[in-house]
Design a protein around this motif. Structure first.
Motif, PDB file in Angstrom:
ATOM      1  N   LYS A  67       1.354  -1.216  -0.217  1.00  0.00           N
ATOM      2  CA  LYS A  67       0.399  -0.047   0.068  1.00  0.00           C
ATOM      3  C   LYS A  67       0.966   1.558   0.061  1.00  0.00           C
ATOM      4  N   PRO A  68       0.378   2.229  -0.439  1.00  0.00           N
ATOM      5  CA  PRO A  68       1.318   3.944  -0.968  1.00  0.00           C
ATOM      6  C   PRO A  68       1.300   4.038   1.173  1.00  0.00           C
ATOM      7  N   VAL A  69       2.559   5.299   0.913  1.00  0.00           N
ATOM      8  CA  VAL A  69       3.327   5.558   2.046  1.00  0.00           C
ATOM      9  C   VAL A  69       2.175   6.817   2.287  1.00  0.00           C
ATOM     10  N   SER A  70       2.757   7.323   2.859  1.00  0.00           N
ATOM     11  CA  SER A  70       2.461   8.878   3.529  1.00  0.00           C
ATOM     12  C   SER A  70       3.684   9.294   3.278  1.00  0.00           C
ATOM     13  N   THR A  71       3.444  10.223   1.698  1.00  0.00           N
ATOM     14  CA  THR A  71       4.501  11.661   1.920  1.00  0.00           C
ATOM     15  C   THR A  71       4.548  12.652   2.350  1.00  0.00           C
ATOM     16  N   ILE A  72       5.956  13.031   3.100  1.00  0.00           N
ATOM     17  CA  ILE A  72       5.853  14.330   3.878  1.00  0.00           C
ATOM     18  C   ILE A  72       6.658  15.169   2.872  1.00  0.00           C
ATOM     19  N   THR A 110       9.308  17.926   2.788  1.00  0.00           N
ATOM     20  CA  THR A 110      10.311  19.016   3.198  1.00  0.00           C
ATOM     21  C   THR A 110      10.959  20.002   2.234  1.00  0.00           C
ATOM     22  N   ASP A 111      12.228  20.395   2.575  1.00  0.00           N
ATOM     23  CA  ASP A 111      14.009  20.527   2.269  1.00  0.00           C
ATOM     24  C   ASP A 111      14.588  19.334   2.795  1.00  0.00           C
ATOM     25  N   TYR A 112      15.589  19.867   1.879  1.00  0.00           N
ATOM     26  CA  TYR A 112      16.925  18.169   2.658  1.00  0.00           C
ATOM     27  C   TYR A 112      17.569  18.060   4.100  1.00  0.00           C
ATOM     28  N   THR A 113      16.889  19.392   4.427  1.00  0.00           N
ATOM     29  CA  THR A 113      18.078  19.962   5.935  1.00  0.00           C
ATOM     30  C   THR A 113      17.673  18.699   7.029  1.00  0.00           C
ATOM     31  N   THR A 114      18.576  18.299   7.797  1.00  0.00           N
ATOM     32  CA  THR A 114      17.767  17.724   9.100  1.00  0.00           C
ATOM     33  C   THR A 114      16.720  18.258  10.004  1.00  0.00           C
ATOM     34  N   GLY A 115      17.514  20.104  10.209  1.00  0.00           N
ATOM     35  CA  GLY A 115      16.468  20.150  11.240  1.00  0.00           C
ATOM     36  C   GLY A 115      14.064  19.578  10.772  1.00  0.00           C
ATOM     37  N   ALA A 116      14.053  19.949   9.101  1.00  0.00           N
ATOM     38  CA  ALA A 116      13.465  19.823   8.633  1.00  0.00           C
ATOM     39  C   ALA A 116      12.971  17.985   8.384  1.00  0.00           C
ATOM     40  N   ALA A 117      13.754  17.264   8.225  1.00  0.00           N
ATOM     41  CA  ALA A 117      13.704  15.817   8.828  1.00  0.00           C
ATOM     42  C   ALA A 117      13.169  15.699  10.336  1.00  0.00           C
ATOM     43  N   VAL A 118      13.756  16.241  10.916  1.00  0.00           N
ATOM     44  CA  VAL A 118      13.327  15.925  12.041  1.00  0.00           C
ATOM     45  C   VAL A 118      12.091  16.456  13.000  1.00  0.00           C
ATOM     46  N   SER A 119      11.727  17.960  12.354  1.00  0.00           N
ATOM     47  CA  SER A 119      10.235  17.725  12.002  1.00  0.00           C
ATOM     48  C   SER A 119       9.936  17.523  11.631  1.00  0.00           C
ATOM     49  N   ALA A 120       9.706  16.679  10.454  1.00  0.00           N
ATOM     50  CA  ALA A 120       8.617  15.933   9.780  1.00  0.00           C
ATOM     51  C   ALA A 120       8.833  14.791  10.634  1.00  0.00           C
ATOM     52  N   LYS A 153       8.774  14.029  13.788  1.00  0.00           N
ATOM     53  CA  LYS A 153       8.269  14.597  14.733  1.00  0.00           C
ATOM     54  C   LYS A 153       6.455  14.789  14.812  1.00  0.00           C
ATOM     55  N   ARG A 154       6.140  15.110  13.732  1.00  0.00           N
ATOM     56  CA  ARG A 154       4.533  15.276  13.049  1.00  0.00           C
ATOM     57  C   ARG A 154       4.289  14.217  13.047  1.00  0.00           C
ATOM     58  N   ALA A 155       4.998  12.619  12.390  1.00  0.00           N
ATOM     59  CA  ALA A 155       5.117  11.677  11.993  1.00  0.00           C
ATOM     60  C   ALA A 155       4.116  11.188  13.170  1.00  0.00           C
ATOM     61  N   MET A 156       5.341  10.540  14.428  1.00  0.00           N
ATOM     62  CA  MET A 156       5.209  10.411  15.402  1.00  0.00           C
ATOM     63  C   MET A 156       3.910  10.335  16.293  1.00  0.00           C
ATOM     64  N   GLN A 175       1.133  11.630  15.328  1.00  0.00           N
ATOM     65  CA  GLN A 175      -0.645  11.007  14.888  1.00  0.00           C
ATOM     66  C   GLN A 175      -0.573   9.573  15.650  1.00  0.00           C
ATOM     67  N   THR A 176      -1.871   9.311  15.258  1.00  0.00           N
ATOM     68  CA  THR A 176      -2.393   7.893  16.188  1.00  0.00           C
ATOM     69  C   THR A 176      -1.988   6.592  15.737  1.00  0.00           C
ATOM     70  N   LYS A 177      -1.807   6.554  14.735  1.00  0.00           N
ATOM     71  CA  LYS A 177      -0.822   5.391  14.809  1.00  0.00           C
ATOM     72  C   LYS A 177       0.078   5.561  14.419  1.00  0.00           C
ATOM     73  N   ALA A 178       1.239   5.221  15.170  1.00  0.00           N
ATOM     74  CA  ALA A 178       2.981   5.250  15.027  1.00  0.00           C
ATOM     75  C   ALA A 178       3.085   4.657  13.698  1.00  0.00           C
ATOM     76  N   PRO A 179       4.456   5.020  12.493  1.00  0.00           N
ATOM     77  CA  PRO A 179       5.089   4.473  11.645  1.00  0.00           C
ATOM     78  C   PRO A 179       5.680   3.361  12.244  1.00  0.00           C
ATOM     79  N   THR A 180       5.446   2.373  11.145  1.00  0.00           N
ATOM     80  CA  THR A 180       6.520   1.495  11.506  1.00  0.00           C
ATOM     81  C   THR A 180       7.701   1.586  10.396  1.00  0.00           C
ATOM     82  N   ALA A 181       7.926   2.542   9.704  1.00  0.00           N
ATOM     83  CA  ALA A 181       8.892   2.689   8.735  1.00  0.00           C
ATOM     84  C   ALA A 181       8.975   3.778   8.941  1.00  0.00           C
ATOM     85  N   PHE A 182      10.196   4.309   8.103  1.00  0.00           N
ATOM     86  CA  PHE A 182      10.860   5.737   7.845  1.00  0.00           C
ATOM     87  C   PHE A 182      12.062   5.598   6.485  1.00  0.00           C
ATOM     88  N   ILE A 183      11.380   6.292   5.473  1.00  0.00           N
ATOM     89  CA  ILE A 183      12.052   6.199   4.310  1.00  0.00           C
ATOM     90  C   ILE A 183      12.319   7.082   4.250  1.00  0.00           C
TER      91      ILE A 183
END
Length: 176
Positions: free
Chosen positions: A42-47, A49-59, A61-64, A66-74
């Motif tokens: 099934k499709p994954v949710s795409t977030i 961002t820009d390519y910065t480490t700060g943006a990665a951390v922010s994204a 945080k937002r994903a975690m 959510q009601t159901k935590a992700p099983t994987a981050f790509i």
């Protein structure tokens, strides 16, 4: 490139990549989603961002949050994956027990992360040479064609493993 069952479990999963206003992240995201669908995932949710480490951390945080935590981050690229891993570990998340993390680029430092970062490797030098050769040929320089590009490879390291639900099933436990 086929998604690996080693690191992509059942949804929800999160793909964190570059801004949709740029062509490269858009093409990569479309290809990734097509590859997932081609093997029945099934499709994954795409977030985006820009390519910065700060943006990665922010994204992350937002994903975690959510009601159901992700099983994987790509993440695309590895540097964003490293920042996401750092954030996740700081919140008590164990990688890969709780969530798998996969990067893209196979930066040299990826293997030295703790755990080592699972990543997609591609021959950047070859790709740059190929692009430059094609550009010079378009400008009229008489050069032989650059030949085919090596296919990207999945380098499996310690940051990926079976999804939490898959682990419970394999151990005879109940699925949440």
């Amino acid at each position: 490139m086929r998604p690996s069952p080693l690191c992509i479990g059942p949804p929800p999963n999160r793909h964190i990549g570059g801004p949709p206003s740029r062509i490269q992240p858009k093409i990569r995201t479309e290809a990734f989603l097509e590859a997932m669908a081609s093997v029945g995932l099934k499709p994954v949710s795409t977030i985006s961002t820009d390519y910065t480490t700060g943006a990665a951390v922010s994204a992350t945080k937002r994903a975690m949050a959510q009601t159901k935590a992700p099983t994987a981050f790509i993440y695309r690229p590895d540097l964003m994956a490293m920042a996401g891993m750092h954030y996740l570990r700081g919140t008590g998340v164990e990688i890969p027990r709780d969530v798998s993390v996969v990067g893209f680029d196979d930066q040299r430092v990826a293997e030295y992360m703790n755990p080592g970062l699972t990543t997609v490797a591609r021959n950047s030098t070859q790709r740059g040479t190929h692009a430059a050769t094609e550009l010079l040929r378009l400008l009229g320089v008489d050069l032989p064609g650059p030949g085919p590009l090596d296919a990207p490879r999945l380098i499996v390291r310690g940051s990926s493993g079976p999804a939490p639900n898959d682990k419970a099933s394999a151990e005879g436990g109940a699925k949440p």
